[in-house]
Each structure stands twice: as structure tokens, then as C-alpha cells.
Design an enzyme around this catalytic site. Structure first.
Site, short mmCIF file in Angstrom:
data_model
loop_
_atom_site.label_atom_id
_atom_site.label_comp_id
_atom_site.label_asym_id
_atom_site.label_seq_id
_atom_site.Cartn_x
_atom_site.Cartn_y
_atom_site.Cartn_z
N GLU A 1 -12.45 3.09 0.10
CA GLU A 1 -13.47 2.18 -0.45
C GLU A 1 -13.62 0.94 0.41
O GLU A 1 -14.73 0.44 0.61
CB GLU A 1 -13.10 1.82 -1.90
N GLU B 1 -8.28 9.00 -6.80
CA GLU B 1 -8.03 8.24 -8.03
C GLU B 1 -7.92 9.12 -9.26
O GLU B 1 -7.14 8.86 -10.17
CB GLU B 1 -9.15 7.20 -8.26
C1 LIG Z 1 -9.37 -0.80 -8.59
C2 LIG Z 1 -8.92 0.59 -8.25
C3 LIG Z 1 -9.17 0.89 -6.84
C4 LIG Z 1 -8.57 1.81 -6.16
C5 LIG Z 1 -7.67 2.75 -6.77
C6 LIG Z 1 -6.69 3.33 -5.78
O1 LIG Z 1 -6.75 3.13 -4.61
S1 LIG Z 1 -5.51 4.27 -6.48
C7 LIG Z 1 -4.52 4.78 -5.09
C8 LIG Z 1 -5.17 5.86 -4.36
N1 LIG Z 1 -4.32 6.33 -3.33
C9 LIG Z 1 -3.55 7.41 -3.47
O2 LIG Z 1 -3.56 8.08 -4.48
C10 LIG Z 1 -2.66 7.75 -2.31
C11 LIG Z 1 -1.27 8.01 -2.79
N2 LIG Z 1 -0.39 8.30 -1.70
C12 LIG Z 1 -0.32 9.51 -1.12
O3 LIG Z 1 -1.04 10.43 -1.40
C13 LIG Z 1 0.74 9.68 -0.08
O4 LIG Z 1 1.75 8.76 -0.34
C14 LIG Z 1 0.23 9.48 1.38
C15 LIG Z 1 -0.48 8.17 1.56
C16 LIG Z 1 -0.70 10.66 1.74
C17 LIG Z 1 1.46 9.51 2.34
O5 LIG Z 1 2.20 10.68 2.11
P1 LIG Z 1 3.65 10.89 2.79
O6 LIG Z 1 4.10 12.25 2.37
O7 LIG Z 1 3.57 10.54 4.21
O8 LIG Z 1 4.59 9.81 2.13
P2 LIG Z 1 5.01 9.59 0.61
O9 LIG Z 1 4.04 10.22 -0.31
O10 LIG Z 1 6.45 9.95 0.45
O11 LIG Z 1 4.82 7.99 0.47
C18 LIG Z 1 5.65 7.12 1.21
C19 LIG Z 1 5.94 5.91 0.34
O12 LIG Z 1 4.71 5.19 0.12
C20 LIG Z 1 4.54 4.97 -1.27
N3 LIG Z 1 3.09 4.96 -1.54
C21 LIG Z 1 2.19 5.82 -1.11
N4 LIG Z 1 0.97 5.47 -1.52
C22 LIG Z 1 1.11 4.34 -2.24
C23 LIG Z 1 0.21 3.50 -2.94
N5 LIG Z 1 -1.11 3.72 -2.95
N6 LIG Z 1 0.71 2.44 -3.57
C24 LIG Z 1 2.03 2.17 -3.55
N7 LIG Z 1 2.96 2.93 -2.90
C25 LIG Z 1 2.48 4.01 -2.26
C26 LIG Z 1 5.26 6.15 -1.92
O13 LIG Z 1 5.57 5.87 -3.26
C27 LIG Z 1 6.48 6.27 -1.04
O14 LIG Z 1 7.35 5.24 -1.43
P3 LIG Z 1 8.92 5.43 -1.39
O15 LIG Z 1 9.47 4.18 -1.95
O16 LIG Z 1 9.26 5.71 0.04
O17 LIG Z 1 9.20 6.63 -2.27
#
Ligand SMILES: CC/C=C\CC(=O)SCCNC(=O)CCNC(=O)[C@H](O)C(C)(C)COP(=O)(O)OP(=O)(O)OC[C@H]1O[C@@H](n2cnc3c(N)ncnc32)[C@H](O)[C@@H]1OP(=O)(O)O
Length: 690
Positions: free
Chosen positions: A103, A123
């Protein structure tokens, strides 16, 4: 945070900094607001590039912040302000642009991405909608149909697909920031009006009536209202919890203190699978898909011949489904156990029979070279007993796959009292390589998943005795969100599986008296009698339901079952009563949840997230209810305790309904949130309260 730098010449570079995925936390949003202002005010800056640190553009809004009050600048006006800037702004997308990340990019005037980047609006998988203008800008950019597909599925798409759809302006294999800088220099000075997506009309298909057109005009307001509703919904909380629980289980720890960050895993390149029934075949495919060479062993010639035809076809199909040109691993078939002598890890997947498994393990320990990891795909037998017949008990763990093993996401990695941290770490890492959600669990009958299933099945049978029909029970559970009720699921899995286990436990079979109390507790012989009638589920075309024939899939109510239930009740002097769906849910789900508390109390699972991940990924627990333990918290622990006490009072001969000590302790300290239970349990254990 966001870092500001002026590149030689006239381009301002804004770098999002919030490892690991540059999520849009309050600090990052504040950083963006400040740096965009700075670029706007600097007369020497003619264009702006926004990128992310460490090869990741942005993983979206910071999901960790959703649980608390909103702090810092809101996302929507921040993105609007970027769109309104009168200098060209480009997003340089590397790694991911997901949710709020995409976005943000849609608020920029141009989008340049690396060819390996992934984009999407996931989302919906968190119970939300793209509420930072995404639901409005994307349809205006790529049309309603394509935008609806991305918004409603939440799927991640490749840069190539995003370019084709018109989301991206350019895709590169080179340094994406350099490309974006070059791009904005080139377009500096050109009019930007047509690049401000929120101001454009929506290209609607001709059949969409004018009403929808009007709705789109009010879209931003509607998006905000809907998002507020969703944010406060229990389903969104549950889906966000499920996102984190999936990640928490990867950070496993054992009661011994061994954990993911202090235990080295071995990298496996050559493995063997013993037994090529349904489970074994799926495991071979799952291993081969990760690029591991597999020796597939089956001692029965007929089964081996069938498997050597079926497995390559399964592999080809699954590789195609995953868009892999050729399956990466090599499989060799053999009927000789000696052929596993050179592998690094063996997974035994023979029939669920302890004496047979012991025989295989004795053989393996003499055939395999020292140091080979020996794993069993048992669904509930004692891992320690298997370890005891080997030369290196520390190298024995359970790897409990779920059918079909190459498709289902869950893997229970079972550690016995003697399993080494290295063996657990290797099995967990192998699971991850296979794309599984791997959960480390303790060695107890049924491990975690099947142990909790037992009281659930038991209650379902008791409900039939008391007056419910299989359909009524299934409908209540399906209404809750399970893809299949308990009786339809049992028919699918085969009723003989549980029958055999009950026979082995001495609960049924020749010489066992046909009473409704066995081994000192209430027992329902109903499922045994259904099996004795030759009704084993879908495979025989008859079970709790009837099917078109053996192997039929469509369950239909069967008059035989209703007559059978009536005769059974009459024989045992039971008077059928009408049972409400609420009671069905309470009895089945709360008994299962109660066993979850017992499991936590016994330290067979490290925390509630482990149990919840097992149920969501292996047992069809509806993701929007988070998992059984999360659900318990949402219902209220006090309420669960009170209802269990009530049902246990009515059925004192059912030990599974007796509320667990842990549940009582949690209620006594004020029912803290599920995220704090792990710490609470550890403290209670130290103070010997559990
Ligand atoms: C007003 C509303 C507007 C917007 C709404 C949103 O944006 S909602 C969020 C939308 N985004 C997502 O759903 C993405 C979620 N993340 C993922 O799908 C994967 O993490 C990603 C980015 C593809 C990376 O995958 P990978 O396998 O490389 O790593 P992993 O999943 O283990 O993530 C690593 C650590 O990052 C933390 N994390 C990932 N995304 C977020 C996030 N959006 N917010 C906070 N933290 C995030 C994840 O928890 C892992 O943390 P850790 O402490 O290492 O377990």
C-alpha cells in the site's frame, strides 16, 4: 526508523529500517513522515526513492502493534502525503512488499522491483482488509477483477506477475535501488497527476452498474469503517495469533534446556523411508521435493511394485503443483533393508504395531552406519521403547507426519527422554525444509494431537448414546468451522484404526465383557459394534454414514445407523433426549481443551502456541478460532472451568471432564492472556504448584 540520504545529484533516498522485514511500526511511520517532509523542503532534491534495509522493502504494518493502542502517525494520511508530493517518488522493491508495504508502494508514483520480489495484500489472512488505501488504489491501477482476486485470496505474487498486471513499472535483475534512482532521474519534471492512483477513476468491467461506481467514490471512508470493525473482531485477533504461533513453534525448547538456538542441526542429503504404504509414499515425496536422495524400502514385493509406480507419479504431480520444472530429489526403490546402510537418516513408516516397529529398529541399528538418525512415523507409540533397542538411543526421535504426508503442513517431532538435542534439531530443520510447521512434543501416548483427540471422540460417542445422531454432532462442529465433523472424519480415516488401538489397550475384543464401564470408567462400545458389523468407513462404503460404494466420498444419512442406535439405547436402558448444538460443542471441545491444559501441565508441549499450531495445521481447527487454547481464552477460562465442572458432576465416571489443575490455577490468578501462560507455567513449575 527511516534513514535519509542525499545521493550525489538530486535524488533523496529514504531507507526503512526495522529488521527483519521493515514492518511499518510507529517509529518507521514517524521516520517516513519526517524524511518525506525533509525531501519536500530540500530545493536541491528533485525526486525521491523509498527502499528497505537488508534486501526487504516492507512486510506491511507491524502486526505486533495491533494488540495495543495506536501510537505514532497513522498509515493512511502518511501514504496520502507521499502521493501528494510534487516530486516523483518511486518505491524500490526488493524481497517483499506485502500488506501495508504494498500500500505504501501504491502511494508512490512509480514502482520498480527486483525479479525475485514478492508482492501481495495478505490482510485477509489476518482477518483484516487492505485498509491503508490498498482496497482503493489497487482496483484503480489494475481493474476490479484482478484487484479483487489479490485482495480476497491474499496470495503473494511474483514480480513478473505484478509487472503483467500493471502493478510495477519496471522489473530488474540488477540492484533495484540503482535502477529506481536512474528511473526517477529520467522522469523528474514530468506531470504526476496520472500517477496519483487515489484520484483516478476505477476501470470497471462493463457489467458493473453505476451503483458500484458511486460506492467507489466513497471507498476510502468505507474502507476505514470496515477496517475499524475488523480490527475489533475476535476473528482478526485469532488470525493474528495464528500467524505468530506458527513462528513461535519454530523457536522450540525442551525441558532439558536444549533449544533451537543452542542445538546444532545436521544437514541431511541422503535419507531412507521404510514401509511404502500411504504414509511412507507421502514421506518419500516430501523428502524428494526438498532435493534429498531417498532410498524407499518395502519388503512386500506387491506393495513395492505398486509404490514404485505410484510414487514417481505423485512426485511429478506435486512438483507441478509447486511450479518446479523437475523434482529435485532422486528416489531408488528396494526390497532390501541392507540398502539403507549409507543414508544419514531413516524414517520408519511401517504398520502401527509396536512389535513390528521394534523388529525394524533392531534391524536398522545393526545395518546403518554409526551416527545415523533413526526416526519413527508412529502416531502415538512410545519412542523411548524404540530407542531402547538401538545402539544410540540419543539418535532416535519421532517424526509424526499427517496424511497425505507430502501435502499436510503439520509435523510432530517427538523427543523421548534420551533423544539428543542434535536429533531433535535435525528433525525440526528437516521438517522446515519440507515446508512443514514442525512442533516439538513430548513422548506420551498419542503425543499432543492424538492425545487431545481421544476425549473429543469419546464425548462424541457418549452424545450418540444419549440421543444425538452423527449428523447432529457433525453439523454442530462444522458450524463451528471444522471442515468435517468427527463422524465424517472418522469414516474418512477408517474406523478400524481406533478399533485396533482399543483392542491393543484391552478395551474391546474377545473375552472383554460388553458393558458401558471398562477399566473403571465410562466406555462406549458403539464404535466397536459399528466395526464388528463390517462398517469401516468410506473404504467399505459404510460407516457412520452410507456412501455410493467402497471409496465413495459423499456421506449420506443411513437408516441402518438410526435403527442401530435405537436398538443400542433400548438394550442399555438409555432414554434418548434432545441435545442442543451448544451442548455438543461444549462437551466435545471443552474435553479436548481440558486435555490441552493437562498436556501443558505435564510439559509435553512447551506452550499453548504449540498446541494451537498442531490443531490448526493438522486437525482442521478453524484458523479464525486461533486454536483450542486461544479459543479457551476467548470463551473465558472461568466459563470453561465452570462448564467442565458441570459436565463432570453429571458424568463423574468420565475422568477427561475433570478440570485440569493448570486450568484451575489460571482461573485462580485471574485468567491471564494466552500469551503469558508459558511464563506462568514455568514459574508454577519452579514453585511446584503444578
Ligand atoms: C491499517 C492496516 C494496514 C495494513 C495491514 C497490514 O499490513 S497487515 C500485515 C500484512 N503483512 C503480512 O501479512 C506479512 C506477514 N509476514 C510474512 O508473510 C512473512 O513473515 C514474510 C514477510 C514473507 C517473511 O517470511 P520469512 O519466512 O522470511 O520469515 P518469517 O515469516 O519467519 O518472519 C521473520 C520475522 O518477522 C516477523 N514478521 C514478519 N512480518 C511481520 C509483520 N508484518 N509485523 C511484525 N512482525 C513481522 C515474524 O514474526 C518473524 O519474527 P520472529 O520474531 O523472528 O519470529
Amino acid at each position: 526508523m527511516a534513514m535519509y540520504s542525499r545521493l550525489p545529484g538530486s535524488v533523496a533516498l529514504i531507507t526503512l529500517q526495522n529488521p527483519p522485514v521493515n514492518a511499518l511500526s510507529a517509529a518507521v511511520r514517524q521516520g517516513i513522515v519526517d524524511t518525506v517532509q525533509r525531501a519536500l523542503k530540500d530545493p536541491k532534491v528533485t525526486s525521491v526513492v523509498i527502499c528497505g534495509q537488508n534486501g526487504k522493502f516492507c512486510g506491511g504494518a507491524d502486526i505486533r502493534e495491533f494488540a495495543g493502542p495506536m501510537l505514532g502517525p497513522p498509515l493512511v494520511p502518511m501514504i496520502h502525503a507521499i502521493e501528494a508530493v510534487d516530486k516523483p517518488v518511486a518505491a524500490a522493491i526488493e524481497g517483499v512488499a506485502l500488506g501495508g508495504g504494498l500500500e505504501l508502494a501504491l502511494g508512490c508514483h512509480y514502482r520498480i522491483a527486483h525479479s525475485k520480489a514478492l508482492l501481495g495484500l495478505p490482510e485477509v489472512t489476518l482477518g483484516l482488509l487492505p485498509g491503508a488505501g490498498g482496497s482503493q488504489r489497487l482496483p484503480r491501477l489494475i481493474g476490479l477483477t484482478a484487484a479483487l482476486d489479490l485482495i480476497t485470496t491474499g496470495r503473494h505474487i511474483s514480480a513478473a506477475e505484478a509487472l503483467k498486471l500493471g502493478i510495477l513499472d519496471q522489473v530488474t535483475d540488477n540492484n533495484v535501488v540503482d535502477q529506481a534512482v536512474e528511473f526517477v532521474r529520467r522522469v523528474a519534471g514530468q506531470p504526476l497527476d496520472s500517477r496519483r492512483l487515489s484520484t483516478l477513476p476505477c476501470p470497471c468491467p462493463p457489467d458493473v452498474d453505476s451503483l458500484l461506481d458511486k460506492a467507489m467514490v466513497k471507498g476510502m471512508e468505507k474502507e476505514r469503517d470496515l477496517l475499524t470493525t475488523l480490527f475489533n473482531s475476535g476473528q482478526a485477533r485469532a488470525l493474528q495469533y495464528a500467524f505468530f504461533s506458527q513462528r513461535v513453534v519454530g523457536k522450540w525448547s525442551l525441558p532439558s534446556g536444549a533449544s533451537w538456538d543452542n542445538s546444532a542441526a545436521r544437514t541431511i542429503s541422503k535419507a531412507a523411508v521404510i514401509g511404502l504404504g500411504t504414509m511412507g509414499r507421502g514421506i518419500v515425496v516430501a523428502l524428494a521435493l526438498t532435493g534429498i536422495s531417498v532410498v524407499a524400502v518395502e519388503t512386500q514385493e506387491k506393495q513395492l511394485a505398486e509404490a514404485s509406480q505410484a510414487v514417481p507419479a505423485m512426485l511429478q504431480r506435486e512438483a507441478g503443483r509447486r511450479s518446479l520444472a523437475t523434482p529435485p530429489g532422486v528416489i531408488s526403490f528396494s526390497s532390501n533393508l541392507q540398502d539403507v546402510s549409507e543414508v544419514e537418516l531413516v524414517i520408519e513408516a511401517v504398520f502401527e504395531d509396536m512389535s513390528l516397529k521394534l523388529q525394524v529398529f533392531r534391524h536398522l541399528t545393526s545395518v546403518c552406519r554409526p551416527g545415523t538418525l533413526l526416526c519413527s512415523n508412529t502416531s502415538g507409540l512410545d519412542i523411548d521403547q524404540l530407542a531402547a533397542v538401538t545402539q544410540s538411543p540419543g539418535l532416535v526421535v519421532g517424526m509424526h507426519f499427517f496424511a497425505p504426508a507430502h501435502v499436510m503442513k503439520l509435523l510432530e517431532v517427538v523427543y523421548g527422554p534420551r533423544s539428543s538435542p542434535e536429533a531433535v534439531a535435525t528433525a525440526m530443520q528437516l521438517g522446515k525444509r519440507m515446508g512443514k510447521v514442525s512442533v516439538a512434543v513430548g513422548n506420551c501416548p498419542g503425543f499432543v494431537g492424538n492425545r487431545m483427540l481421544k476425549p473429543y471422540l469419546e464425548q462424541a460417542n457418549f452424545l450418540l448414546e444419549e440421543g444425538a445422531t452423527p449428523q447432529q454432532v457433525d453439523e454442530a462442529l462444522e458450524e463451528f468451522g471444522f471442515p468435517m465433523g468427527v463422524f465424517r472424519m472418522s469414516d474418512l480415516s477408517g474406523l478400524d484404526v481406533g478399533w485396533r488401538i482399543r483392542k491393543e489397550a484391552g478395551l474391546t475384543g474377545p473375552g472383554v465383557e460388553s458393558t458401558r464401564t471398562r477399566q473403571g470408567r465410562r466406555y462406549s462400545p458403539l464404535p466397536d459394534q459399528v466395526c464388528e458389523a463390517g462398517r469401516l468407513g468410506q473404504k467399505t462404503g459404510r460407516g457412520w454414514y452410507q456412501y455410493d460404494g467402497p471409496g465413495g466420498r459423499v456421506a449420506r444419512s443411513d437408516p441402518w445407523v438410526h435403527i442401530f442406535l435405537e436398538a443400542y439405547r433400548a438394550e442399555h436402558g438409555l432414554v434418548a433426549r434432545s441435545i442442543a448444538p451448544e451442548e455438543i460443542l461444549e462437551r466435545c471441545l471443552y474435553a479436548l481443551i481440558n486435555e490441552g491444559f493437562n498436556i501443558l501441565q505435564d510439559a509435553m508441549a512447551a506452550g499453548p502456541e504449540d498446541i494451537d499450531a498442531i490443531y490448526v495445521f493438522g486437525y482442521g481447527w478453524p484458523r479464525h478460532h486461533g486454536g483450542p487454547m486461544f479459543h479457551a481464552g476467548q470463551v473465558g477460562l472461568g466459563r470453561i472451568l465452570e462448564r467442565l465442572q458441570h459436565h463432570h458432576h453429571n458424568h463423574p465416571d468420565v475422568p477427561h471432564l475433570k478440570p485440569s489443575t493448570l486450568l484451575r490455577r489460571l482461573v485462580a490468578v485471574g485468567s491471564p492472556p494466552v500469551q503469558t501462560w508459558r511464563e506462568f507455567i514455568n514459574k508454577e513449575r519452579v514453585h511446584s504448584q503444578l
